[in-house]
Design an enzyme around this catalytic site. Sequence first.
Site, mmCIF file in Angstrom:
data_model
loop_
_atom_site.group_PDB
_atom_site.id
_atom_site.type_symbol
_atom_site.label_atom_id
_atom_site.label_comp_id
_atom_site.label_asym_id
_atom_site.label_seq_id
_atom_site.Cartn_x
_atom_site.Cartn_y
_atom_site.Cartn_z
ATOM 1 N N ARG A 213 -59.662 59.159 60.873
ATOM 2 C CA ARG A 213 -60.488 59.236 62.078
ATOM 3 C C ARG A 213 -59.954 60.289 63.042
ATOM 4 O O ARG A 213 -58.835 60.171 63.519
ATOM 5 C CB ARG A 213 -60.549 57.879 62.755
ATOM 6 C CG ARG A 213 -61.102 56.845 61.777
ATOM 7 C CD ARG A 213 -61.726 55.667 62.429
ATOM 8 N NE ARG A 213 -62.406 54.889 61.392
ATOM 9 C CZ ARG A 213 -62.963 53.717 61.591
ATOM 10 N NH1 ARG A 213 -62.947 53.166 62.774
ATOM 11 N NH2 ARG A 213 -63.569 53.090 60.595
ATOM 12 N N GLU A 215 -60.278 60.852 66.013
ATOM 13 C CA GLU A 215 -60.461 60.470 67.413
ATOM 14 C C GLU A 215 -59.251 60.969 68.198
ATOM 15 O O GLU A 215 -58.129 60.844 67.746
ATOM 16 C CB GLU A 215 -60.529 58.933 67.528
ATOM 17 C CG GLU A 215 -61.617 58.314 66.658
ATOM 18 C CD GLU A 215 -61.364 56.820 66.361
ATOM 19 O OE1 GLU A 215 -60.198 56.389 66.418
ATOM 20 O OE2 GLU A 215 -62.347 56.126 66.065
ATOM 21 N N ARG A 221 -52.262 51.713 69.958
ATOM 22 C CA ARG A 221 -52.964 50.967 68.909
ATOM 23 C C ARG A 221 -53.936 51.811 68.089
ATOM 24 O O ARG A 221 -54.710 51.286 67.300
ATOM 25 C CB ARG A 221 -53.680 49.764 69.521
ATOM 26 C CG ARG A 221 -54.734 50.161 70.493
ATOM 27 C CD ARG A 221 -55.072 49.022 71.440
ATOM 28 N NE ARG A 221 -56.130 49.474 72.313
ATOM 29 C CZ ARG A 221 -57.409 49.212 72.120
ATOM 30 N NH1 ARG A 221 -57.791 48.459 71.128
ATOM 31 N NH2 ARG A 221 -58.299 49.680 72.946
ATOM 32 N N HIS A 222 -53.921 53.120 68.310
ATOM 33 C CA HIS A 222 -54.775 54.007 67.515
ATOM 34 C C HIS A 222 -53.935 55.018 66.752
ATOM 35 O O HIS A 222 -53.008 55.596 67.302
ATOM 36 C CB HIS A 222 -55.743 54.792 68.404
ATOM 37 C CG HIS A 222 -56.884 53.990 68.915
ATOM 38 N ND1 HIS A 222 -56.859 53.395 70.153
ATOM 39 C CD2 HIS A 222 -58.070 53.658 68.346
ATOM 40 C CE1 HIS A 222 -58.011 52.744 70.336
ATOM 41 N NE2 HIS A 222 -58.754 52.881 69.250
ATOM 42 N N GLU A 357 -58.557 44.127 69.140
ATOM 43 C CA GLU A 357 -59.475 44.016 67.996
ATOM 44 C C GLU A 357 -58.730 44.382 66.719
ATOM 45 O O GLU A 357 -58.148 45.447 66.626
ATOM 46 C CB GLU A 357 -60.658 44.979 68.197
ATOM 47 C CG GLU A 357 -61.578 45.022 66.997
ATOM 48 C CD GLU A 357 -62.467 46.277 66.974
ATOM 49 O OE1 GLU A 357 -62.938 46.713 68.031
ATOM 50 O OE2 GLU A 357 -62.676 46.792 65.862
ATOM 51 N N SER A 360 -63.694 44.315 62.480
ATOM 52 C CA SER A 360 -65.106 44.289 62.853
ATOM 53 C C SER A 360 -65.917 44.067 61.598
ATOM 54 O O SER A 360 -65.579 44.609 60.547
ATOM 55 C CB SER A 360 -65.555 45.642 63.419
ATOM 56 O OG SER A 360 -65.109 45.808 64.723
ATOM 57 N N ARG A 408 -53.044 47.409 62.679
ATOM 58 C CA ARG A 408 -53.298 46.607 63.897
ATOM 59 C C ARG A 408 -52.817 45.172 63.727
ATOM 60 O O ARG A 408 -52.221 44.598 64.628
ATOM 61 C CB ARG A 408 -54.799 46.552 64.192
ATOM 62 C CG ARG A 408 -55.386 47.794 64.742
ATOM 63 C CD ARG A 408 -55.443 47.749 66.259
ATOM 64 N NE ARG A 408 -55.965 49.009 66.733
ATOM 65 C CZ ARG A 408 -57.254 49.209 67.018
ATOM 66 N NH1 ARG A 408 -58.105 48.210 66.924
ATOM 67 N NH2 ARG A 408 -57.654 50.385 67.438
HETATM 68 P P1 ATP Z 1 -61.454 50.486 68.315
HETATM 69 O O1 ATP Z 1 -62.712 50.179 69.081
HETATM 70 O O2 ATP Z 1 -60.353 49.520 68.589
HETATM 71 O O3 ATP Z 1 -61.027 51.901 68.450
HETATM 72 P P2 ATP Z 1 -63.247 50.563 66.093
HETATM 73 O O4 ATP Z 1 -64.204 49.507 66.530
HETATM 74 O O5 ATP Z 1 -63.606 51.980 66.271
HETATM 75 O O6 ATP Z 1 -61.809 50.296 66.772
HETATM 76 P P3 ATP Z 1 -63.829 49.871 63.370
HETATM 77 O O7 ATP Z 1 -64.640 51.035 62.968
HETATM 78 O O8 ATP Z 1 -64.508 48.622 63.753
HETATM 79 O O9 ATP Z 1 -62.850 50.335 64.565
HETATM 80 O O10 ATP Z 1 -62.725 49.645 62.227
HETATM 81 C C1 ATP Z 1 -62.341 48.361 61.737
HETATM 82 C C2 ATP Z 1 -60.895 48.072 62.067
HETATM 83 O O11 ATP Z 1 -60.055 49.143 61.654
HETATM 84 C C3 ATP Z 1 -60.602 47.938 63.553
HETATM 85 O O12 ATP Z 1 -60.895 46.633 63.995
HETATM 86 C C4 ATP Z 1 -59.129 48.242 63.604
HETATM 87 O O13 ATP Z 1 -58.367 47.131 63.204
HETATM 88 C C5 ATP Z 1 -58.971 49.306 62.544
HETATM 89 N N1 ATP Z 1 -59.026 50.645 63.162
HETATM 90 C C6 ATP Z 1 -60.113 51.414 63.353
HETATM 91 N N2 ATP Z 1 -59.795 52.586 63.921
HETATM 92 C C7 ATP Z 1 -58.465 52.561 64.110
HETATM 93 C C8 ATP Z 1 -57.522 53.503 64.633
HETATM 94 N N3 ATP Z 1 -57.895 54.697 65.096
HETATM 95 N N4 ATP Z 1 -56.211 53.142 64.637
HETATM 96 C C9 ATP Z 1 -55.830 51.939 64.149
HETATM 97 N N5 ATP Z 1 -56.663 51.023 63.651
HETATM 98 C C10 ATP Z 1 -57.967 51.319 63.623
HETATM 99 MG MG MG Z 2 -64.740 47.781 65.644
#
Ligand code: ATP
Ligand code: MG
Length: 433
Positions: A213, A215, A221-222, A357, A360, A408
């Site tokens: 990702r 981002e 936590r990311h 979180e 999801s 996470r």
């Molecule tokens: P957040 O809103 O916390 O950035 P997200 O809703 O974008 O996460 P999802 O696409 O729902 O993330 O991904 C499912 C799971 O994968 C998340 O609940 C999280 O545990 C993990 N995850 C997603 N993106 C990340 C990240 N950049 N770093 C660490 N863990 C991540």
């Molecule tokens: Mg999510």
Amino acid sequence: MRSHYSSQVKPELEGEDVILCGWVHEKRDLGKLKFLVLRDREGFIQVTAKKGVTRDDILEDINSLSRESVIQVKGKIKLSKKAPNGLEINPSNLKVINESGSPLPMDVTQKVDADMDTRLNNRFMDLRKPEISSIFRLRSAVINRSREYLTGEDFIEMCSPKIIASASEGGTDLFPISYFDREAFLAQSPQLYKQMLMASGLDKVFETTTYFRAEEHDTRRHLNEVSAIDLEMAFIESEEDVMRVLENLTVEMIKTASSCKKELETINREIKVPRLPLNRFTYDECLNLLAQEGKEIPWGEDIDTEGEKLLGKLLQEKQGIELYFITGYPLESKPFYTMPDGGKYSKSFDLGFKGVEVSSGSQRIHSHDLLVERIRHHNLDPENFEYYLKCFQYGMPPHGGFGLGVDRLMMQLLDLSIRDVVMFPRDRHRLTP
Ligand code: ATP
Ligand code: MG
């Protein structure tokens, strides 16, 4: 090269010859007596050499050895009240296998706590500390258990491509790569592939996977490369069927962590295993709870980091709840494949763990026409999803699934930052080692 690990050297073996291999953790010189602490994967053991008893060349080697050199020691086990584990090795042979340079890039004896960057720059060395390696042993046990649990529940392990032609979900940014004469991307999730498998008759699939990702986060936590367990299952009545798998899986993983006594003792943690079934709170209930505490979130918006944290704190302090579901999110805040529930709600859920979180999921749309409509609604082009949409035209059963972030989960389980629980984290600034 070795006959025993340090932890296998027990008082019952007194007088026996053993061969141990490892690193020179520490040395102490009391003149006639020389001590060397050998460290291996399983712990420490004291090697004691005595002038007049031990061979001179061994005494000299101990003298000149630099810390963190790799050695092989052969010797007899001797009980000793003064030694750390109540026993020591009297060496009859010592082989210097590979001498360490000095000064060391960081201290392994934990006398000086290095900052995170120094630790990550020297991760191989950082991992020599039992407090650090225990995190990864525990993580390995937890992941192992997840595989074992899911295959035991008849899930089939899948393997989706990590090089893809276009965005799986829209929204999150993709890392572009060059693929021969074309542009391609690193996969942000196996979402579309696991859904396609629902049309294959395999019914229940999972993958221990990596999300890439792009981002530009800079939080604790990311990361930009994420480990996750991704799962999809068909013939569900509703998202509740998926939630049951997720809660059972997560609690199994936490249970496994709680049974890693030695590791938990080493990192000084206790783990509480949540009771099943987990509590479920709707998005609306969460907004109300937050509003009562003065945190107003307009309906339809995501619960932001601050809100998530406050919610976690409220549930933990007032109700003793650490792991919980949030259900019924606004449809607009969820990806295009999420099943609508009435007008403005969706058949979706998040799993929260102490205010963060960790997962999801949702029931997905299985009607082709509704899916096309939702793709358009998200300003995406159905033509880019041709290979995916085709699966919905020739017999797609109702299905749903989730993505569970392993990094996470580990981070919340051990109350650490995400960089502590990933061996070689990738973030905006870090691309090596
Ligand atoms: P957040 O809103 O916390 O950035 P997200 O809703 O974008 O996460 P999802 O696409 O729902 O993330 O991904 C499912 C799971 O994968 C998340 O609940 C999280 O545990 C993990 N995850 C997603 N993106 C990340 C990240 N950049 N770093 C660490 N863990 C991540
Ligand atoms: Mg999510």
